[in-house]
Design a protein around this motif. Structure first.
Motif, PDB file in Angstrom:
ATOM      1  N   LEU B 152      74.201  50.539  62.851  1.00 39.66           N
ATOM      2  CA  LEU B 152      73.844  49.139  62.559  1.00 39.66           C
ATOM      3  C   LEU B 152      75.056  48.366  62.051  1.00 39.66           C
ATOM      4  O   LEU B 152      75.978  48.941  61.463  1.00 39.66           O
ATOM      5  N   ARG B 174      70.955  48.730  72.492  1.00 39.87           N
ATOM      6  CA  ARG B 174      69.545  49.143  72.577  1.00 39.87           C
ATOM      7  C   ARG B 174      69.351  49.795  73.951  1.00 39.87           C
ATOM      8  O   ARG B 174      69.079  49.123  74.946  1.00 39.87           O
ATOM      9  N   GLU B 245      62.944  50.664  57.120  1.00 40.73           N
ATOM     10  CA  GLU B 245      63.299  49.315  56.699  1.00 40.73           C
ATOM     11  C   GLU B 245      64.497  48.729  57.447  1.00 40.73           C
ATOM     12  O   GLU B 245      64.618  47.505  57.546  1.00 40.73           O
ATOM     13  N   SER B 246      65.376  49.565  57.919  1.00 44.04           N
ATOM     14  CA  SER B 246      66.570  49.044  58.590  1.00 44.04           C
ATOM     15  C   SER B 246      66.597  49.344  60.096  1.00 44.04           C
ATOM     16  O   SER B 246      66.692  48.439  60.926  1.00 44.04           O
ATOM     17  N   MET B 248      64.282  50.331  62.192  1.00 43.49           N
ATOM     18  CA  MET B 248      63.160  49.777  62.964  1.00 43.49           C
ATOM     19  C   MET B 248      63.267  48.270  63.146  1.00 43.49           C
ATOM     20  O   MET B 248      62.700  47.726  64.089  1.00 43.49           O
ATOM     21  N   LYS B 249      63.972  47.605  62.232  1.00 41.72           N
ATOM     22  CA  LYS B 249      64.128  46.158  62.382  1.00 41.72           C
ATOM     23  C   LYS B 249      64.949  45.847  63.626  1.00 41.72           C
ATOM     24  O   LYS B 249      64.676  44.897  64.356  1.00 41.72           O
ATOM     25  N   TYR B 250      65.993  46.645  63.828  1.00 41.60           N
ATOM     26  CA  TYR B 250      66.872  46.403  64.975  1.00 41.60           C
ATOM     27  C   TYR B 250      66.338  47.098  66.237  1.00 41.60           C
ATOM     28  O   TYR B 250      66.518  46.594  67.344  1.00 41.60           O
ATOM     29  N   PRO B 252      62.933  48.065  67.435  1.00 43.21           N
ATOM     30  CA  PRO B 252      61.488  48.032  67.197  1.00 43.21           C
ATOM     31  C   PRO B 252      60.754  49.149  67.940  1.00 43.21           C
ATOM     32  O   PRO B 252      61.113  49.492  69.065  1.00 43.21           O
TER      33      PRO B 252
END
Lengths: 186, 266, 358
Positions: B152, B174, B245-246, B248-250, B252
């Protein structure tokens, strides 16, 4: 006896096929043979040439640099290879496209208007068969019966094609015979 | 429930009911994975799925270079170890030689998204009928915590000591979304194993991928967001939280692509 | 005796491979070997096999690795720059003891070099190429017939010793057509109980892997590989020696260069010069003993290669001769027989040999 032959022209004139058919005939005649194209980056209409060797001895280097016979189907090929022909060698020129004469005096030069003859035969694509017939007659490297086998092998699958191509080659051969008669060579 | 005697004591003659056992898809051996690492969980899910589909004896693992390079010691199945990034090329040949076998690659983010990017894309493009388990923990674990293509932005690693800079190293890739654009990819899902609920969903996705392979569907891939407490410098609990928290945000979670099932002649 | 057919060298390899039972070809286009993948793309589907054009040389060599691990006969081919890209996978194939056939139709280098013939990959082919201690069985055909024959032999020996075999050819042999007889007996493919198939009914697992974190395990594995190479050196040396018994000068050459050397020899013999030709057919194992034997009688060697001098180092090493001369051409140039004959004359007259500084 070793025949080292160079066929040269534009891509699309069929020099590779003509060379291959001669080699096939040579193989059928029990000779040692090789064929190799000059290969380069693919370019439509670029130069094309192939080396053909028909010999009684095993073939060494398959690439012909000093041909005993040279067939040129266009002028750039004459410019490029004329000087390389061995003294006493044979030079066959497609006089339909080559406007100048051979400069060499130590070779036997023939002028065959191949495009014109091909057009008379009904298709310019017979050009290479006329070249093949001319060459085969001029150097007599392979007995005619084996050359005939090459036509059957190459065109046997297509009705009428054997005869048409053989006819074109015969006209080429006739040009050589006529030229030699005129020159009083034979 | 265990049988009891009339006196309420366990009978020594009776075998206790088995309430948990290692799946037959795994070897009964300790792994070399660090405490809190998710590889063990993911191994187990894959092994359970293979056993449940009753294809263990015809499954072939193509293992990568990375932390899971010794996966052949843990899975109870035939295995080919691939060079770094080349597992999809190896699996392509394995599946084409044994079309009736169940073939899967098990690859990390460095293996799949960096050095083996071409191989995975082209295997997906060709619609190769194997399954890829893509373990994305956003770091190179085995070599000691270097930056991965999926690291990240801002994440500190051994080779991004000031945090990954988007301007310098680009934004993380991704892979699943990219692979989903290819017609040959028939099933693409991203899951995680950081909570019991996510583990259940992860297993369902893995099962779907293998089931599709058995049906002769094209390429299938399940990306599993995974924790690397050692590489991240976190406790296992904090690492699980970081996934949620981190990562999965980027990246999904969800089914990114589930192509209509085609019926194949063969 | 079967009829002769006219084939390109590249196509003869393909025909032999399919007859050897190789139904898996993985490759990537590069001149001057593309006739081989084109042949395979045309023929393999008809004959029950699989041709796959990979995304790169890396992918194709690793596909060969996967197929070979599954126990089937598989192959790839390339030309020099592409073959360099395959080196990683070749190291893994050697380490994994996976039989397969590799083909390098060499062109001139280094770098992108030229698409014309070359022989400058000898070091890469015979000394390792990739990382680690390994060797390949390296076969060097000098005719289209041998492209065919040695392809069959390559598959056979690869399976026999569980090693990758390399057919080291060149652009001239690949592109040229000659008459070929296709009547060689193909031995059955041996059983491969180690192959990865999925466990099926087996009690034990089959695992193909190349990692040994334990020092002694890897050292033992290296010993096993070295023993194998020793067996190759003992059992599989092949060469051709022509007129070497009474020769004052022996030309040493392989592949296309050997053909030209033979022509030069014929010319020299016709001129009354005692010249012979020694042609290694296996470049690894190098025919050390046979070549060393010639050093007891001959006075000098002329090594000729399409390189700046690679095999010549093995000739020096093996013969211990102070009279090892070298004549090489590069850039896609081939020497003609007259050119070599001139070098022969120079050596016999005690003059320096040209072609390159050595």
């Amino acid at each position: 006896m070793e025949h080292e032959i160079l066929f040269a022209g534009f891509g699309g004139q069929g020099v590779l096929l003509a060379g291959r058919m001669l080699v096939y005939a040579g193989m059928m005649a029990g000779k040692e043979v090789s064929w190799i194209p000059a290969y380069g980056p693919e370019q439509r209409g670029g130069t094309a040439s192939c080396s053909v060797i028909i010999s009684d001895e095993p073939v060494g280097c398959p690439i012909v640099t000093k041909p005993s016979a040279l067939v040129v189907l266009n002028e750039p090929s004459l410019d490029r290879f004329e000087a390389a022909v061995r003294p006493g060698g044979v030079l066959i020129i497609n006089s339909s496209l080559v406007r100048r004469k051979c400069m060499r005096t130590d070779v036997e030069a023939f002028y065959v208007p191949m495009n014109d003859i091909a057009a008379e035969c009904g298709n310019v694509r017979y050009l290479n068969m006329i070249a093949l017939g001319s060459l085969a007659c001029a150097i007599a490297a392979v007995p005619d019966e084996f050359l005939q086998k090459a036509f059957v092998k190459q065109f046997g699958g297509k009705p009428g094609m054997v005869e048409a191509n053989r006819q074109a080659a015969m006209i080429g051969a006739q040009c050589i015979k006529n030229a030699r008669r005129m020159a009083g060579v034979r | 429930m265990q049988d009891k005697t009339s006196k309420g004591q366990l009978s020594v003659q009776q075998t206790p009911e088995k309430i948990f056992a290692i799946t037959e898809g795994l070897q009964d051996t300790p792994t070399h994975y660090c405490p809190g690492c998710h590889h063990g969980v993911i191994h187990r899910l894959v092994a359970e799925v293979v056993a449940e589909l009753d294809v263990l004896n015809k499954t072939i693992l193509v293992e990568p270079v990375g932390c899971s390079v010794l996966a052949h010691n843990y899975f109870k199945m035939d295995c080919v170890q691939a060079a770094h990034g080349r597992a999809p090329a190896v699996a392509t040949a394995v599946k084409r030689v044994h079309p009736d076998a169940v073939v899967f690659t098990y690859q990390g983010d460095g293996d799949l998204a960096a050095i083996g990017c071409a191989e995975i894309i082209h295997a997906a493009m060709r619609g190769e009928r194997f399954t890829t388990i893509f373990v994305n923990n956003a770091i190179y674990g085995m070599t000691g915590g270097q930056m991965a293509p999926t690291t990240l932005e801002g994440q500190v690693t051994a080779t991004s000591p000031y945090g990954r800079s988007g301007a310098h190293a680009g934004a993380p890739i991704r892979m699943s979304e990219m692979l989903a654009t290819l017609d040959g990819a028939k099933y693409v899902a991203r899951v995680a194993v950081n909570t019991p609920a996510n583990i259940k969903k992860a297993k369902a996705a893995i099962k779907e991928a293998f089931a599709r392979q058995l049906r002769g569907d094209g390429f299938t891939i399940v990306e599993v967001l995974s924790a690397c407490p050692t590489g991240w410098g976190m406790s296992p609990v904090a690492a699980d939280k970081f996934v949620g928290e981190s990562l999965m945000k980027y990246f999904p979670l969800g089914t990114i692509k589930a192509a209509e099932v085609e019926t194949h002649g063969a | 005796m079967s009829e002769k057919v006219l084939m390109k060298g590249n196509e003869a390899i393909g025909e032999a491979a399919i007859r050897a039972g190789c139904l898996y070809y993985f490759g990537y286009p590069i001149t001057p070997q593309s006739e081989l993948p084109e042949f395979m793309a045309r023929e393999l589907p008809k004959r029950g096999g699989i041709f796959l054009q990979a995304e790169s040389e890396l992918a194709s060599i690793n596909m060969v690795y996967g197929a070979a691990a599954c126990g089937v006969r598989a192959m790839t081919s390339s030309s020099s720059p592409g073959f360099s890209l395959k080196q990683e996978g070749i190291s893994y194939l050697a380490a994994g003891e996976l039989p397969c056939l590799l083909v390098n139709v060499q062109r001139g280098g280094p770098g992108l070099g030229t698409i014309q013939p070359g022989q400058a990959d000898y070091f890469q082919a015979t000394k390792g190429g990739g990382h680690g201690d390994y060797r390949l069985l390296v076969l060097a055909p000098d005719s289209v017939q041998e492209m065919y024959d040695l392809t069959l032999l390559g598959f056979e020996l690869a399976d026999k010793y569980r090693i990758p075999a390399l057919l080291l050819s060149d652009g001239a042999l690949g592109q040229m057509m000659e008459a070929v007889r296709l009547d060689h007996e193909v031995k059955p493919v041996p059983d491969k109980p180690w192959a990865v198939t999925g466990r099926r009914d087996r009690e034990t697992l089959n695992v193909v892997q190349t990692l040994s974190l334990d020092k002694d395990t890897l050292e033992e594995h290296n010993r096993v590989l070295q023993d194998k190479y020793a067996l190759l050196r003992k059992n599989e040396v092949r060469y051709e020696a022509l007129n070497t018994e009474d020769a004052d000068l022996i030309l040493v050459a392989y592949g296309i260069s050997a053909r030209i050397a033979k022509s030069a020899m014929a010319k020299a013999r016709a001129a009354g010069l005692k010249v012979g030709v020694f042609r290694p057919i296996t470049l690894y194992p190098f025919p050390e003993e046979a070549l060393y034997e010639t050093a007891q009688t001959t006075k000098a060697y002329l090594v000729t290669e399409l390189s700046c001098g690679q095999m010549v180092e093995d000739v020096e090493r093996v013969t211990h001769s102070q009279q090892v001369h070298f004549y090489g051409r590069t850039g896609g140039n081939l020497p003609c027989a007259d050119e070599l004959f001139d070098q022969i004359l120079r050596i016999m007259q005690g003059k320096e040999v040209g072609g390159r500084a050595r």
